[in-house]
Design a protein around this motif. Sequence first.
Motif, PDB file in Angstrom:
ATOM      1  N   CYS A  43       0.869  -1.169   0.124  1.00 27.57           N
ATOM      2  CA  CYS A  43       0.416  -0.393  -0.113  1.00 27.57           C
ATOM      3  C   CYS A  43       1.073   1.003   0.140  1.00 27.57           C
ATOM      4  O   CYS A  43       0.522   2.553  -0.849  1.00 27.57           O
ATOM      5  N   ASP A  44       2.044   0.677   0.864  1.00 25.95           N
ATOM      6  CA  ASP A  44       2.684   2.561   0.340  1.00 25.95           C
ATOM      7  C   ASP A  44       3.223   2.747  -1.172  1.00 25.95           C
ATOM      8  O   ASP A  44       3.075   3.661  -1.446  1.00 25.95           O
ATOM      9  N   GLN A  45       3.231   1.541  -2.258  1.00 20.58           N
ATOM     10  CA  GLN A  45       3.709   1.825  -2.919  1.00 20.58           C
ATOM     11  C   GLN A  45       2.529   1.923  -4.066  1.00 20.58           C
ATOM     12  O   GLN A  45       2.834   3.570  -4.740  1.00 20.58           O
ATOM     13  N   LEU A  46       0.799   2.055  -3.715  1.00 19.63           N
ATOM     14  CA  LEU A  46       0.260   2.197  -4.277  1.00 19.63           C
ATOM     15  C   LEU A  46       0.381   3.855  -3.849  1.00 19.63           C
ATOM     16  O   LEU A  46      -0.394   4.712  -4.570  1.00 19.63           O
ATOM     17  N   GLU A  47       0.439   3.655  -2.228  1.00 24.14           N
ATOM     18  CA  GLU A  47       0.311   5.703  -2.372  1.00 24.14           C
ATOM     19  C   GLU A  47       1.038   6.209  -3.374  1.00 24.14           C
ATOM     20  O   GLU A  47       0.451   7.999  -2.326  1.00 24.14           O
ATOM     21  N   ASN A  48       2.180   6.430  -3.114  1.00 21.17           N
ATOM     22  CA  ASN A  48       2.446   7.203  -4.577  1.00 21.17           C
ATOM     23  C   ASN A  48       2.087   7.530  -5.157  1.00 21.17           C
ATOM     24  O   ASN A  48       2.321   8.084  -5.978  1.00 21.17           O
ATOM     25  N   LYS A  49       1.171   6.631  -6.490  1.00 25.49           N
ATOM     26  CA  LYS A  49       0.746   6.732  -7.052  1.00 25.49           C
ATOM     27  C   LYS A  49      -0.760   7.608  -6.937  1.00 25.49           C
ATOM     28  O   LYS A  49      -1.204   8.067  -7.747  1.00 25.49           O
ATOM     29  N   LEU A 103      -7.428  -5.413  -7.536  1.00 23.84           N
ATOM     30  CA  LEU A 103      -6.682  -4.251  -7.896  1.00 23.84           C
ATOM     31  C   LEU A 103      -6.130  -4.810  -9.349  1.00 23.84           C
ATOM     32  O   LEU A 103      -5.916  -4.439 -10.350  1.00 23.84           O
ATOM     33  N   GLN A 104      -5.517  -5.753  -9.559  1.00 28.65           N
ATOM     34  CA  GLN A 104      -4.694  -7.078 -10.480  1.00 28.65           C
ATOM     35  C   GLN A 104      -5.947  -6.614 -11.607  1.00 28.65           C
ATOM     36  O   GLN A 104      -5.503  -6.958 -12.523  1.00 28.65           O
ATOM     37  N   LYS A 105      -6.798  -7.180 -11.316  1.00 29.66           N
ATOM     38  CA  LYS A 105      -8.502  -7.028 -11.958  1.00 29.66           C
ATOM     39  C   LYS A 105      -8.220  -5.826 -13.114  1.00 29.66           C
ATOM     40  O   LYS A 105      -8.506  -6.418 -14.055  1.00 29.66           O
ATOM     41  N   VAL A 106      -8.117  -4.757 -12.776  1.00 29.39           N
ATOM     42  CA  VAL A 106      -8.214  -3.687 -12.126  1.00 29.39           C
ATOM     43  C   VAL A 106      -7.472  -3.051 -13.519  1.00 29.39           C
ATOM     44  O   VAL A 106      -7.372  -2.594 -14.678  1.00 29.39           O
ATOM     45  N   VAL A 107      -6.047  -3.596 -13.433  1.00 27.58           N
ATOM     46  CA  VAL A 107      -4.851  -2.953 -13.877  1.00 27.58           C
ATOM     47  C   VAL A 107      -4.848  -4.026 -14.737  1.00 27.58           C
ATOM     48  O   VAL A 107      -3.659  -3.809 -16.078  1.00 27.58           O
ATOM     49  N   GLY A 108      -5.191  -5.239 -14.885  1.00 30.92           N
ATOM     50  CA  GLY A 108      -4.792  -6.069 -16.293  1.00 30.92           C
ATOM     51  C   GLY A 108      -3.824  -6.883 -15.911  1.00 30.92           C
ATOM     52  O   GLY A 108      -3.424  -7.865 -16.651  1.00 30.92           O
ATOM     53  N   ALA A 109      -3.531  -7.013 -14.553  1.00 30.67           N
ATOM     54  CA  ALA A 109      -2.435  -7.976 -13.562  1.00 30.67           C
ATOM     55  C   ALA A 109      -3.115  -9.276 -13.697  1.00 30.67           C
ATOM     56  O   ALA A 109      -4.413  -9.631 -13.898  1.00 30.67           O
ATOM     57  N   ASN A 110      -1.633 -10.258 -13.547  1.00 27.80           N
ATOM     58  CA  ASN A 110      -2.255 -11.703 -12.760  1.00 27.80           C
ATOM     59  C   ASN A 110      -2.949 -11.411 -11.560  1.00 27.80           C
ATOM     60  O   ASN A 110      -2.316 -11.275 -11.626  1.00 27.80           O
ATOM     61  N   PRO A 111      -4.805 -11.608 -11.657  1.00 24.49           N
ATOM     62  CA  PRO A 111      -4.913 -11.848 -10.567  1.00 24.49           C
ATOM     63  C   PRO A 111      -3.774 -13.639  -9.260  1.00 24.49           C
ATOM     64  O   PRO A 111      -5.029 -14.059  -8.823  1.00 24.49           O
ATOM     65  N   MET A 118       2.664  -3.098 -10.522  1.00 21.70           N
ATOM     66  CA  MET A 118       2.964  -1.823  -9.987  1.00 21.70           C
ATOM     67  C   MET A 118       3.269  -0.894 -10.938  1.00 21.70           C
ATOM     68  O   MET A 118       2.726   0.322 -11.334  1.00 21.70           O
ATOM     69  N   ALA A 119       3.736  -1.740 -12.374  1.00 26.91           N
ATOM     70  CA  ALA A 119       3.951  -1.246 -13.286  1.00 26.91           C
ATOM     71  C   ALA A 119       2.690  -0.678 -14.292  1.00 26.91           C
ATOM     72  O   ALA A 119       2.734  -0.025 -14.824  1.00 26.91           O
ATOM     73  N   LEU A 120       1.459  -1.742 -14.577  1.00 25.70           N
ATOM     74  CA  LEU A 120       0.717  -1.323 -14.890  1.00 25.70           C
ATOM     75  C   LEU A 120      -0.393  -0.536 -14.040  1.00 25.70           C
ATOM     76  O   LEU A 120      -1.219   0.187 -14.506  1.00 25.70           O
ATOM     77  N   VAL A 121       0.136  -0.427 -13.322  1.00 24.22           N
ATOM     78  CA  VAL A 121      -0.558   0.568 -11.585  1.00 24.22           C
ATOM     79  C   VAL A 121      -0.610   1.704 -11.932  1.00 24.22           C
ATOM     80  O   VAL A 121      -1.300   3.114 -11.936  1.00 24.22           O
ATOM     81  N   ASN A 122       1.413   1.828 -12.594  1.00 19.40           N
ATOM     82  CA  ASN A 122       1.400   3.512 -12.872  1.00 19.40           C
ATOM     83  C   ASN A 122       0.857   3.604 -14.073  1.00 19.40           C
ATOM     84  O   ASN A 122       1.591   5.333 -14.320  1.00 19.40           O
ATOM     85  N   GLU A 123       0.648   3.431 -15.372  1.00 17.65           N
ATOM     86  CA  GLU A 123       0.028   2.788 -16.182  1.00 17.65           C
ATOM     87  C   GLU A 123      -1.513   4.179 -16.459  1.00 17.65           C
ATOM     88  O   GLU A 123      -2.005   4.210 -17.760  1.00 17.65           O
TER      89      GLU A 123
END
Length: 117
Positions: A20-26, A49-57, A66-71
């Motif tokens: 969540c600390d990394q998510l908080e940066n976004k 969250l992974q489904k939201v960004v298209g990552a393997n859940p 996190m790379a997908l979150v940042n996009e």
Amino acid sequence: LTKEDVKPIYKKNYWDRFSCDQLENKSPGLAWRCFDMCVNSGNRGAKILQKVVGANPDGAIGKKTMALVNEQDAKYMIEKYAELRQQFYSGLKTFKTFGKGWTRRTKETKEQSLEML
């Protein structure tokens, strides 16, 4: 238990475990959404969250997630997360009993998260 007793438990078992600390940066709002769901349903919050960004859940928020979150756009992720969270709850056989509270919580955390943008 006091708040001071619980804080390190929540930090270690949910905030830190689900990055969540990394998510908080976004987006602090996105971190709040994920943290709240992880407290409620364990790694299901990370899987949503992974489904939201298209990552393997797989329930583990790592570098690829996190790379997908940042996009992605934070507002989109917060809104989509609420939709998928509600779908998860609605599919549970105990929804008739607990659904009103779960739905309220989903709506409240969505509103709080959007206010953090």
